[in-house]
Design a protein around this motif. Structure first.
Motif, PDB file in Angstrom:
ATOM      1  N   GLY A 185      18.916  -0.605  -1.533  1.00 37.55           N
ATOM      2  CA  GLY A 185      19.367   0.280  -2.521  1.00 37.55           C
ATOM      3  C   GLY A 185      18.792   0.391  -3.941  1.00 37.55           C
ATOM      4  N   GLY A 186      17.832  -0.693  -4.140  1.00 39.74           N
ATOM      5  CA  GLY A 186      17.254  -0.699  -5.388  1.00 39.74           C
ATOM      6  C   GLY A 186      15.626  -0.913  -5.372  1.00 39.74           C
ATOM      7  N   ILE A 187      15.069  -1.206  -6.588  1.00 34.94           N
ATOM      8  CA  ILE A 187      13.671  -1.461  -6.639  1.00 34.94           C
ATOM      9  C   ILE A 187      13.509  -2.765  -6.602  1.00 34.94           C
ATOM     10  CG2 ILE A 187      11.670  -0.910  -8.088  1.00 34.94           C
ATOM     11  CD1 ILE A 187      13.191   1.229  -9.320  1.00 34.94           C
ATOM     12  N   ILE A 188      13.945  -3.940  -7.141  1.00 34.05           N
ATOM     13  CA  ILE A 188      13.669  -4.999  -7.110  1.00 34.05           C
ATOM     14  C   ILE A 188      15.136  -5.895  -7.624  1.00 34.05           C
ATOM     15  CG2 ILE A 188      13.107  -5.039  -9.498  1.00 34.05           C
ATOM     16  CD1 ILE A 188      11.147  -7.419  -8.710  1.00 34.05           C
ATOM     17  N   ASN A 189      15.382  -7.097  -6.828  1.00 32.21           N
ATOM     18  CA  ASN A 189      16.223  -7.963  -7.215  1.00 32.21           C
ATOM     19  C   ASN A 189      16.048  -8.789  -8.470  1.00 32.21           C
ATOM     20  OD1 ASN A 189      18.401  -9.661  -7.321  1.00 32.21           O
ATOM     21  ND2 ASN A 189      18.917  -9.585  -5.301  1.00 32.21           N
ATOM     22  N   ALA A 208      33.772 -10.266 -16.478  1.00 34.12           N
ATOM     23  CA  ALA A 208      34.156 -11.059 -17.734  1.00 34.12           C
ATOM     24  C   ALA A 208      33.629 -10.033 -19.031  1.00 34.12           C
ATOM     25  CB  ALA A 208      33.124 -12.127 -17.492  1.00 34.12           C
ATOM     26  N   LEU A 209      32.915  -9.080 -18.711  1.00 38.04           N
ATOM     27  CA  LEU A 209      32.253  -8.325 -19.793  1.00 38.04           C
ATOM     28  C   LEU A 209      32.300  -6.813 -19.520  1.00 38.04           C
ATOM     29  CD1 LEU A 209      29.073 -10.271 -20.876  1.00 38.04           C
ATOM     30  CD2 LEU A 209      31.288 -10.548 -21.725  1.00 38.04           C
ATOM     31  N   GLY A 210      32.595  -6.586 -18.360  1.00 36.28           N
ATOM     32  CA  GLY A 210      32.812  -5.035 -18.243  1.00 36.28           C
ATOM     33  C   GLY A 210      31.361  -4.473 -17.784  1.00 36.28           C
ATOM     34  N   LEU A 211      30.373  -5.339 -17.751  1.00 41.27           N
ATOM     35  CA  LEU A 211      28.992  -4.885 -17.484  1.00 41.27           C
ATOM     36  C   LEU A 211      28.626  -4.999 -16.047  1.00 41.27           C
ATOM     37  CD1 LEU A 211      27.632  -6.689 -20.542  1.00 41.27           C
ATOM     38  CD2 LEU A 211      28.431  -4.296 -20.419  1.00 41.27           C
ATOM     39  N   ARG A 212      27.457  -4.292 -15.706  1.00 41.07           N
ATOM     40  CA  ARG A 212      26.729  -4.392 -14.499  1.00 41.07           C
ATOM     41  C   ARG A 212      25.180  -4.276 -14.577  1.00 41.07           C
ATOM     42  NH1 ARG A 212      29.466  -5.288  -9.809  1.00 41.07           N
ATOM     43  NH2 ARG A 212      27.527  -4.404  -8.361  1.00 41.07           N
ATOM     44  N   ILE A 213      24.455  -5.041 -13.944  1.00 44.67           N
ATOM     45  CA  ILE A 213      23.055  -4.681 -13.952  1.00 44.67           C
ATOM     46  C   ILE A 213      22.918  -3.345 -12.894  1.00 44.67           C
ATOM     47  CG2 ILE A 213      20.748  -5.825 -13.120  1.00 44.67           C
ATOM     48  CD1 ILE A 213      22.179  -8.606 -13.519  1.00 44.67           C
ATOM     49  N   PRO A 214      22.053  -2.430 -13.377  1.00 46.86           N
ATOM     50  CA  PRO A 214      21.895  -1.402 -12.596  1.00 46.86           C
ATOM     51  C   PRO A 214      21.296  -1.862 -11.103  1.00 46.86           C
ATOM     52  CG  PRO A 214      21.007  -1.205 -14.610  1.00 46.86           C
ATOM     53  CD  PRO A 214      21.369  -2.582 -14.619  1.00 46.86           C
ATOM     54  N   ASP A 215      21.957  -1.064 -10.182  1.00 46.94           N
ATOM     55  CA  ASP A 215      21.644  -1.198  -8.686  1.00 46.94           C
ATOM     56  C   ASP A 215      19.985  -0.973  -8.603  1.00 46.94           C
ATOM     57  OD1 ASP A 215      24.021  -1.270  -8.052  1.00 46.94           O
ATOM     58  OD2 ASP A 215      24.167   0.382  -7.009  1.00 46.94           O
ATOM     59  N   ALA A 216      19.255  -0.465  -9.299  1.00 47.87           N
ATOM     60  CA  ALA A 216      17.878  -0.335  -9.138  1.00 47.87           C
ATOM     61  C   ALA A 216      17.102  -1.687  -9.683  1.00 47.87           C
ATOM     62  CB  ALA A 216      17.267   0.623 -10.018  1.00 47.87           C
ATOM     63  N   LEU A 217      17.806  -2.427 -10.346  1.00 47.79           N
ATOM     64  CA  LEU A 217      17.168  -3.799 -10.905  1.00 47.79           C
ATOM     65  C   LEU A 217      17.981  -5.049 -10.192  1.00 47.79           C
ATOM     66  CD1 LEU A 217      16.846  -3.095 -14.436  1.00 47.79           C
ATOM     67  CD2 LEU A 217      14.874  -2.833 -12.834  1.00 47.79           C
ATOM     68  N   ALA A 218      18.958  -4.754  -9.299  1.00 52.31           N
ATOM     69  CA  ALA A 218      19.776  -5.761  -8.531  1.00 52.31           C
ATOM     70  C   ALA A 218      19.649  -5.897  -7.246  1.00 52.31           C
ATOM     71  CB  ALA A 218      21.368  -5.675  -9.202  1.00 52.31           C
ATOM     72  N   ALA A 219      18.917  -4.970  -6.679  1.00 47.33           N
ATOM     73  CA  ALA A 219      18.830  -4.934  -5.265  1.00 47.33           C
ATOM     74  C   ALA A 219      17.242  -4.517  -4.860  1.00 47.33           C
ATOM     75  CB  ALA A 219      19.546  -4.013  -4.486  1.00 47.33           C
TER      76      ALA A 219
END
Length: 476
Positions: free
Chosen positions: A155-159, A139-150
């Protein structure tokens, strides 16, 4: 003193019913909100996420995996419906086990339900973050960084999105049952509409070649797939946790359980069939947001996938809300029996167990943010299958010990129906991974330590007046 008589003592059905009749919770739910509660608790991550995880196990026959899991759920649903009509309280399978199989078994069942509800909320929330990213991206061409989405290990620090949606659901629940039910009904209708849209679009890309070879792993693959997708059916019993907030629980609880399972099973089979037929197993299993990928592939356009992703975000958020609700009400019942602290059964001026809700919300938010989805889904399945198995046994026991008990719904062909339900639960539970069994063993051992160290001594059945129903704690 610890004796077999203590561990196997049962709580009279009349006492359980009387406590439910004098609840401090607010009776405001009719049949539609109860159906919405069960459908809302069920229809979510299972089809939006777990379909992609289970397709490699069964191949195109994953459709049969959903049918098999649905059958296992159906036989257990009939047992749930009978007991919900006979013992209409908030404790669900926990209360039914207390009335039929004794305190130790009831504790184990309640402990399994805490695993089922608490961990499934975390699993749904974890999947919600994946679809939120899909929606933001399309919708917006944006993504939550993997570090904050897993989570760690994923592969991240926290979902972070997963933790946030749990906390938002906690805030809604604190507003009261009437408000929570209105939100649940609205979001349930929306997600059914989204799935109807998905089927209508996906069927235009249906290719019979995508269904061959239909069952590359044979019956074992179908069974393994069913063990995993059984997670998709968790929640149809959510109405049974609302026994003390339903206006006419003896009439409406059995109806809500059976109707909701019929709706969910039909939706799952149609979605699985059209998804596999449209893109094949390989495409399904290659994307975390698998249904959105199907629409993107079939139409070659972005807006259908965006719409589906938005529907999934709303749908899965409603699952978080409804299952979190069920978790808190089971704790109310266990607290009222003295097996967990009184804090969990105290209600505020809105007739909400506020401290209970906040504590559960915080713990589940941490699980959702820090544990990978796959591990959460399988841990939820094993806890659910154990609880379902005990409900099937409970019907057999109560039919024998209390044939005179008024029942507004009677499971057909007893003892055959609950025996089939029990057998299917056993079959599915033994299809789960060794690691899942190990985690469940640890969970059960911890539960027994808690019961033997706290619950058995604090149980209200220890009191001289245990034969008389006690009123719930007054509002704090």
């Amino acid at each position: 003193m610890l004796t077999p008589q203590t561990l196997l003592r049962t709580k009279p059905v009349e006492q359980i019913a009387d406590e439910g009749a004098h609840t401090k919770l607010k009776r405001s739910l009719g049949l539609l909100p109860l159906v919405s509660l069960s459908v809302g608790a069920t229809l979510g991550t299972g089809i939006f996420v777990v379909l992609g995880n289970s397709a490699p196990l069964a191949g195109p026959a994953v459709v049969l995996s959903f049918v098999l899991a649905g059958l296992a759920a159906l036989f257990s649903a009939l047992s749930y419906a009978e007991l919900a009509g006979a013992v209409p309280v908030s404790g669900s399978a926990y209360s039914y086990s207390y009335a039929t199989l004794g305190e130790l078994v009831a504790w184990i069942c309640g402990w399994c339900l805490l695993l089922e509800y608490g961990v499934s909320v975390a699993a749904v929330a974890a999947g919600w973050g994946e679809y939120l990213n899909s929606f933001l991206d399309s919708a917006l061409g944006l993504r939550i960084p993997d570090a904050l989405a897993a989570p760690p290990g994923g592969g991240g620090i926290i979902n972070l999105p997963a933790a946030i949606v749990v906390l938002l659901a906690t805030v809604v629940l604190l507003g009261g049952i009437r408000e929570s039910a209105a939100v649940t009904t609205g979001t349930t209708l929306l997600k059914i509409g989204v799935l109807v849209f998905f089927v209508a679009v996906a069927v235009t890309g249906f290719r019979s070649g995508n269904l061959t070879p239909f069952s590359p792993q044979g019956l074992s693959g179908i069974a393994s797939g069913a063990s995993l997708v059984f997670f998709s059916f968790i929640g149809f019993d959510a109405a049974s946790t609302a026994g003390e907030e339903a206006r006419n629980p003896r009439r409406d609880l059995p109806r809500a359980i059976v109707i909701s399972l019929a709706i969910v099973t039909a939706a799952y089979v149609l979605v699985a069939l059209t998804a596999v037929g449209a893109v094949g197993v390989d495409v399904l299993s290659s994307s975390k947001a698998s249904l959105a990928t199907v629409l993107q592939t079939v139409t070659g356009m972005g807006w259908p996938a965006t719409l589906l992703a938005f529907g999934a975000v709303v749908a899965m958020a409603s699952v978080v809300l409804t299952v979190l609700y069920g978790q808190t009400r089971i704790l109310v019942a266990m607290s009222r029996d003295g097996l967990v602290p009184k804090l969990f059964s105290r209600v505020n001026r809105r007739a909400v167990p506020a401290a209970n809700t906040v504590l559960v919300g915080v713990v589940v938010a941490l699980l959702a943010g820090l544990v990978p989805l796959g591990q959460l889904a399988e841990a939820t399945s094993i806890g659910t299958l154990v609880a379902f198995g005990l409900v099937n046994i409970g019907v057999l026991v109560l039919r024998r010990t209390r044939p005179d008990l008024p029942r507004t719904f009677r499971a057909p062909l007893v003892p055959l129906t609950p025996l089939i339900g029990l057998g299917l639960c056993l079959w599915l539970v033994f299809g789960l991974a060794k690691e899942t069994w190990q985690a469940f063993g640890i969970w059960t051992a911890v539960g027994l330590v808690v019961y033997l160290g706290y619950g058995i001594r604090r149980s209200r059945l220890n009191r001289p007046s245990a034969g008389e129903a006690e009123r719930p704690d007054p509002a704090s």
